[in-house]
Design a protein around this motif. Sequence first.
Motif, PDB file in Angstrom:
ATOM      1  N   ALA B 193      51.382  41.693  33.817  1.00  0.00           N
ATOM      2  CA  ALA B 193      50.332  42.038  34.873  1.00  0.00           C
ATOM      3  C   ALA B 193      50.860  41.215  36.075  1.00  0.00           C
ATOM      4  O   ALA B 193      50.681  41.613  37.141  1.00  0.00           O
ATOM      5  CB  ALA B 193      49.098  41.595  34.369  1.00  0.00           C
ATOM      6  N   LEU B 194      51.057  40.271  35.767  1.00  0.00           N
ATOM      7  CA  LEU B 194      51.621  39.125  37.076  1.00  0.00           C
ATOM      8  C   LEU B 194      53.093  39.724  37.466  1.00  0.00           C
ATOM      9  O   LEU B 194      52.974  39.834  38.870  1.00  0.00           O
ATOM     10  CB  LEU B 194      51.820  37.738  36.288  1.00  0.00           C
ATOM     11  N   GLU B 199      55.169  42.630  42.199  1.00  0.00           N
ATOM     12  CA  GLU B 199      56.008  43.730  42.775  1.00  0.00           C
ATOM     13  C   GLU B 199      55.111  44.701  43.634  1.00  0.00           C
ATOM     14  O   GLU B 199      55.649  45.118  44.728  1.00  0.00           O
ATOM     15  CB  GLU B 199      56.269  44.534  41.560  1.00  0.00           C
ATOM     16  N   THR B 200      53.766  44.694  43.501  1.00  0.00           N
ATOM     17  CA  THR B 200      52.969  45.398  44.433  1.00  0.00           C
ATOM     18  C   THR B 200      52.242  44.764  45.447  1.00  0.00           C
ATOM     19  O   THR B 200      51.702  45.279  46.401  1.00  0.00           O
ATOM     20  CB  THR B 200      52.164  46.420  43.505  1.00  0.00           C
ATOM     21  N   GLY B 201      52.427  43.385  45.689  1.00  0.00           N
ATOM     22  CA  GLY B 201      51.912  42.736  46.785  1.00  0.00           C
ATOM     23  C   GLY B 201      50.599  42.468  46.569  1.00  0.00           C
ATOM     24  O   GLY B 201      49.843  42.183  47.715  1.00  0.00           O
ATOM     25  N   VAL B 202      49.986  42.591  45.539  1.00  0.00           N
ATOM     26  CA  VAL B 202      48.436  41.993  45.285  1.00  0.00           C
ATOM     27  C   VAL B 202      48.333  40.692  45.055  1.00  0.00           C
ATOM     28  O   VAL B 202      49.249  40.248  44.658  1.00  0.00           O
ATOM     29  CB  VAL B 202      47.820  43.163  44.412  1.00  0.00           C
ATOM     30  N   PRO B 203      46.993  39.870  45.211  1.00  0.00           N
ATOM     31  CA  PRO B 203      47.020  38.571  45.108  1.00  0.00           C
ATOM     32  C   PRO B 203      47.379  38.350  43.625  1.00  0.00           C
ATOM     33  O   PRO B 203      46.992  38.945  42.747  1.00  0.00           O
ATOM     34  CB  PRO B 203      45.618  38.215  45.158  1.00  0.00           C
ATOM     35  N   THR B 204      48.373  37.477  43.434  1.00  0.00           N
ATOM     36  CA  THR B 204      48.863  37.202  41.889  1.00  0.00           C
ATOM     37  C   THR B 204      47.643  36.551  41.168  1.00  0.00           C
ATOM     38  O   THR B 204      47.564  36.671  39.869  1.00  0.00           O
ATOM     39  CB  THR B 204      50.043  35.973  41.937  1.00  0.00           C
ATOM     40  N   SER B 205      46.602  36.056  41.813  1.00  0.00           N
ATOM     41  CA  SER B 205      45.580  35.641  40.978  1.00  0.00           C
ATOM     42  C   SER B 205      44.580  36.883  40.491  1.00  0.00           C
ATOM     43  O   SER B 205      43.327  36.583  40.027  1.00  0.00           O
ATOM     44  CB  SER B 205      44.609  34.626  41.710  1.00  0.00           C
ATOM     45  N   ILE B 206      44.951  37.952  40.668  1.00  0.00           N
ATOM     46  CA  ILE B 206      44.235  39.058  40.384  1.00  0.00           C
ATOM     47  C   ILE B 206      43.871  39.115  38.773  1.00  0.00           C
ATOM     48  O   ILE B 206      43.341  39.802  38.332  1.00  0.00           O
ATOM     49  CB  ILE B 206      44.875  40.363  40.639  1.00  0.00           C
ATOM     50  N   VAL B 207      44.847  38.511  38.148  1.00  0.00           N
ATOM     51  CA  VAL B 207      44.850  38.269  36.743  1.00  0.00           C
ATOM     52  C   VAL B 207      45.110  36.921  36.310  1.00  0.00           C
ATOM     53  O   VAL B 207      46.118  36.194  36.830  1.00  0.00           O
ATOM     54  CB  VAL B 207      45.507  39.378  36.045  1.00  0.00           C
ATOM     55  N   GLN B 208      44.374  36.267  35.531  1.00  0.00           N
ATOM     56  CA  GLN B 208      44.469  34.997  35.033  1.00  0.00           C
ATOM     57  C   GLN B 208      44.311  35.056  33.521  1.00  0.00           C
ATOM     58  O   GLN B 208      43.409  35.942  33.062  1.00  0.00           O
ATOM     59  CB  GLN B 208      43.738  33.909  35.741  1.00  0.00           C
ATOM     60  N   LEU B 209      44.594  33.996  33.004  1.00  0.00           N
ATOM     61  CA  LEU B 209      44.869  33.973  31.398  1.00  0.00           C
ATOM     62  C   LEU B 209      44.575  32.696  30.694  1.00  0.00           C
ATOM     63  O   LEU B 209      45.380  31.866  30.988  1.00  0.00           O
ATOM     64  CB  LEU B 209      46.022  34.699  30.763  1.00  0.00           C
ATOM     65  N   ILE B 210      43.468  32.479  30.200  1.00  0.00           N
ATOM     66  CA  ILE B 210      43.229  31.154  29.347  1.00  0.00           C
ATOM     67  C   ILE B 210      43.011  31.697  27.888  1.00  0.00           C
ATOM     68  O   ILE B 210      42.726  32.784  27.764  1.00  0.00           O
ATOM     69  CB  ILE B 210      42.218  30.324  29.794  1.00  0.00           C
ATOM     70  N   TYR B 211      43.369  31.099  27.094  1.00  0.00           N
ATOM     71  CA  TYR B 211      43.446  31.520  25.579  1.00  0.00           C
ATOM     72  C   TYR B 211      42.104  31.207  24.733  1.00  0.00           C
ATOM     73  O   TYR B 211      41.715  31.966  23.895  1.00  0.00           O
ATOM     74  CB  TYR B 211      44.617  30.931  24.800  1.00  0.00           C
ATOM     75  N   ARG B 212      41.529  29.976  24.946  1.00  0.00           N
ATOM     76  CA  ARG B 212      40.414  29.528  24.167  1.00  0.00           C
ATOM     77  C   ARG B 212      39.756  28.303  24.958  1.00  0.00           C
ATOM     78  O   ARG B 212      40.589  27.573  25.920  1.00  0.00           O
ATOM     79  CB  ARG B 212      40.869  29.035  22.703  1.00  0.00           C
TER      80      ARG B 212
END
Lengths: 525, 525
Positions: B193-194, B199-212
Motif C-alpha cells: 500500500a505504501l 507511485e500514485t502521489g497520494v499522501p503516504t499517510s493514507i495508510v498506517q500500521l500498528i500491530y498491537r
Amino acid sequence: MPAKVLIAGTWRDADSTGTFQATNPNTAETLPAEFPISSWADCDAALAAAAEAAVAMRRLSADQIAAFLECYADKIDAAKDSLSEAAFAETGLAKSPRLADVELPRTSNQLRSAAASCRSGDWAHATIDTATGIRSCYEPLGPVCVFGPNNFPFAFGSVSGGDFAAAIAAGNPVIGKANSSHPETTRLFAELALAAAEETGVPTSIVQLIYRTSHADGERLVADPRVGATGYTGSRNAGLKLKAAADAAGKQIYLELSSVNPVVILPGALAARKDELVDEFITSALMGTGQFCTNPGLVLLLADDASEAFISQVKERFGGTAAGTLLSPAVATSLKSSVETLCGFGAELLVGGGEIESGRCALANTLLRASAEQFLANPEGFQTEAFGNASLVVVADNLDQLCQVIASLEGNLTGCVYSDPNGSDDDSYDAVAFELTPKVGRILNDKMPTGVAVSAAMNHGGPYPSTGHPGFTAVGIPASLIRFAKLTSYDNVRPGRLPALLADKNPTGSTPRRIDGSWTTDDVS
Amino acid sequence: MPAKVLIAGTWRDADSTGTFQATNPNTAETLPAEFPISSWADCDAALAAAAEAAVAMRRLSADQIAAFLECYADKIDAAKDSLSEAAFAETGLAKSPRLADVELPRTSNQLRSAAASCRSGDWAHATIDTATGIRSCYEPLGPVCVFGPNNFPFAFGSVSGGDFAAAIAAGNPVIGKANSSHPETTRLFAELALAAAEETGVPTSIVQLIYRTSHADGERLVADPRVGATGYTGSRNAGLKLKAAADAAGKQIYLELSSVNPVVILPGALAARKDELVDEFITSALMGTGQFCTNPGLVLLLADDASEAFISQVKERFGGTAAGTLLSPAVATSLKSSVETLCGFGAELLVGGGEIESGRCALANTLLRASAEQFLANPEGFQTEAFGNASLVVVADNLDQLCQVIASLEGNLTGCVYSDPNGSDDDSYDAVAFELTPKVGRILNDKMPTGVAVSAAMNHGGPYPSTGHPGFTAVGIPASLIRFAKLTSYDNVRPGRLPALLADKNPTGSTPRRIDGSWTTDDVS
C-alpha cells in the motif's frame, strides 16, 4: 384528575408517581391542567402494545400506512384553531402567523410528504442484483420512541413532527414522550392521531403517548429490547444520558443536541451590503426569540471598521427591540445562566443580560463580544450554547486566526459564510469553507441558517455533538426515514416471497430501484 | 529486532511496551518474527499523521484516490505468492485454492470495485433540489481505524480488506491495527500500500500500521477527537469495550461481533433432497474449519424421522471428516470452551468435542444437539457462539415451538430457510420467515449462508449484536462506503464553490444523482 395517557389504543389513567403542570410563559402562571408522571408500568405497557403494533404493521401495505398519515394530516389542518390555542398558551409562540400559518401547515405537509414516500417506497433504496440473485431494501426496525423538543410544538412534536412522520412512514409504531412544556398540545395531537388510526383501520397502538417519566425510566425505555430506535431532540445533558443507556444496549438513538451555528461575515460582504446583513442577522437571531436549533449564536468577523459598525448597529437594534417571550421558565433560567457563564469566561456584555422579567418568561435581547484570542484560549467555554435571544460576536485579527477559531469548533448543524458578491473575498472564502464544511451538516452562502426547508437535499444534522451521527438527517424526506429502518438482503429468496418493493414488477410503476447498478423505475426484465 | 510500524509514511521503530509473535497453527510452533506492542505515543503519532492526510485527501480528486486503490490492487495480485505464503504460515488456511485463488482475487477486486465507486461517485447519493437551491452528498468523515479479524487475512485485513477499501474510497486515510494472529501478512500488505501511495502521489499517510496496543490505548484510539470512525470485526467482548469508548466520545464505530446464523430446514425440503442438504450443510459448516462470520452454527429442525436421519448422517460425516486447522491457539481454546459451555447447559454432544490436538490447533468436528424446550429455557446460553467447526442442532416439536425459538434469537448476520421446492412447506415458510427476517441482515432460501458475494444488494450486517447498527453493511459496494462519510448539505452555495458531484454538470457523465426527485445521469438543466 390528571390527564390520561394513551396506551394500547385507549386513553387510560396513568400509573403515576406524581403530576406536573405546564406554565404559560406569557404570564408566568401555571396552567390548570395536570399531567401524570408515568411509572415504569406505563412504559412497559406502552412497549408491549408497541411491539404488537410493530408486528401488525408489517402486515399492512404501504398504502394503508400512507392513508393513516394523510388522514391525520387532514385532521391537523382541521384542528388548526384548537391546536394553535393550546400551543400558544403553553409555549408563548404567536398564534399567527407562527403557529397557525407557518408551523401547522409545515407539520401536516411533512406528514403528507412522508406518506408519499411511504407509498412510493423511494426511501427504501431497493437494490436488485440479477446476476447474484440478491435483492435488498430498508425495512421497519420496530417501535420508535420520540422525545420531542420544546421549541416546535407541532413540526417536531413527539406525535406529530418529523421524527414521528419518518418513523411511521418507515413502518414503525411510535411511543411519544411529550415535551413537558407543552403536554396539552401533545395530547390534542394524540387524540387526532388515534382518531385517524381508527378511521383508517391501522393498529390503534401505532401511536401512544406518555407525558413524563423519571430519568431512570426514560433510560430504561430507550434501552428496552422491544424498542427499535429512539429520536430525541433537546438538551445535550439529558440527551447524552439517554444515549449512554441506548448505546449500552446496542440500540440506535438519533439525537439533536446543541449547535451555535457559526456565521462568518467576510469584509467584502459587509462592504457591499452591511445594512441588509444587519437586518438579516437581527431577523434570524431574534425569530422565535432565538429558540431555533439553527439560531445564529456565534458571529465571526474580521477586525475592521465595517465589522465595528456592524456590531454597533446590531447592538443598537438588539437594545431597541422588545424581547420576545421564551418558551418556559426553564429556558429563561438556562439562557440567563449561559449569558453569565459566557461573561464569566470574559465575554463583554454589549447589550442585554440582566434579570428575567417578572410576570413573563423573557430576558432582554443579548449581544456578547469576545476576541478570537479569548475564544482560542477557551474554545469549549465560548461555545456554551445560549439557547434563546442571545448571540456572541467574535472578532479575529486576521484570516488565519479566524480559521483557527473555526478549526476549534465542535460539530454544528449549520455554518454560514457571507462574502462579497463580486468576488473580492473568494480566497478567504475558500480558506474558511475548507475549515468550516467538515464541522457542519449544512453550509450556507449569503443566507442565515434559520430556515430549514423540507427538501430531499436538506441535512438537518451534523457532526457530534450537534447530533449523534453525522450520516443522518432529521429533516428531509425520504432521507430521514432510513434512521428508523434496518437493511435486509434477500438472497436467492423465491420470487413469490419477496417484498413488493423487490419483486420483478415495479410495485408502483414509479418506485426508483437500483437494478444492476442503474436507478430505474422499470420492472426487472 | 521487532518489525517496524508504518507511521507518517515511514517504517520506523515502534515506541513499544513489549513484543509478541504469531503461531503457526499447523505446527503449533511460534513463528520467529517479533512484532511490537505500540505505546500511546505510536497511536498519537499515527493519529497526527492521519489527520494531516485527511486534510490533504480532501484536495485530491476522486480519480487520484481511485488510482491509488487500483495500483494497490495490481500490486496485491502480483504479490500473490508471498502473501499466500505468509498467510498460510500465520493462519493455516490453504494456500490454494483458498488464499491464492479465492481470497486474494476477491481482495484485489474489492479494491477495484471501491475505486470504481470512488471514481463514479455513485456511493455519495448526490441529491439536488433546484427549487430550494439545496444540494447534498456524503463526504469523507476523517481518519478511520480498522481492526481486522483473524479469519480473512486478505479480504477483511486491516489494510487490505473491505473496511479499508470503503474508508479510502470514501476519501479517508486508514490507521490499521493488525490482527495479532497474522501480523506479518498485514505488514506485507502495508508495504504494498505504501508503494502504491508513493507511485500514485497520494499522501503516504493514507495508510498506517500498528500491530498491537494495550486495551486501554485501543479504547483511547477509537475515541480520539482526530478519528472519524472505526471499523472493527472480531470478538464480541473486545468489540463491546471499543464500542463503549467510541460511543462515550460520540464517535461512530461499525462492529461485526458474532452470529450463529440459524438454518431452518423444513420437512418438505428434507423429503425432497435430504442427502443433498447433508452435503450442503457439511460443506458450509466445515469450510475454513467453520471460521466464517456466516458459518451455520445453529440448525433448526422439526421432529420427524427425516430430521433424525439428517442429524445422523451429519453426525457420521462430521465424525468421518478430518478436522481442519483452526486459526490460532486462542481460537482452539475458545472453541473448546464454547463446546463445554453448551454441554454444560445440557446440549448433547453427538460427535467431536474433547481435547485440542497436540502439535496443531485443531478440535474434532463437533455436532451438538438440544431440544427446543431446552433452548427456550436458556436462549442466551444456547446462543453461545462456538466459532469454528462446531454446530448445534435444535429440534422442535412443532412449528409454533420452532417459531418461538426463532423469536428468542438475538440479531444475526444471516438466516436460511430450506423448504419444499414443490410448495408443501409454504405456510410454514411464511410463519418462519416472518419471525426470522427481523432478526437477520440477510435471509436466504434453499442456500447455505457462507458465501458473501460482493454485490450492491449484499447486506453483510444485521441487528445487534451481530453488528452495532442494523442499517449498514460491511460488504457490498457502494453501500459499505457511507459508513465512513458525513452527510453535507450545500444551501444556496454559489455554483463555482460546489463539489464536483453537486455541480450542474454531471461530473463523469454517468454519476447517478437524484435531481428534483428523480435519479438521473443528466446535467442539471
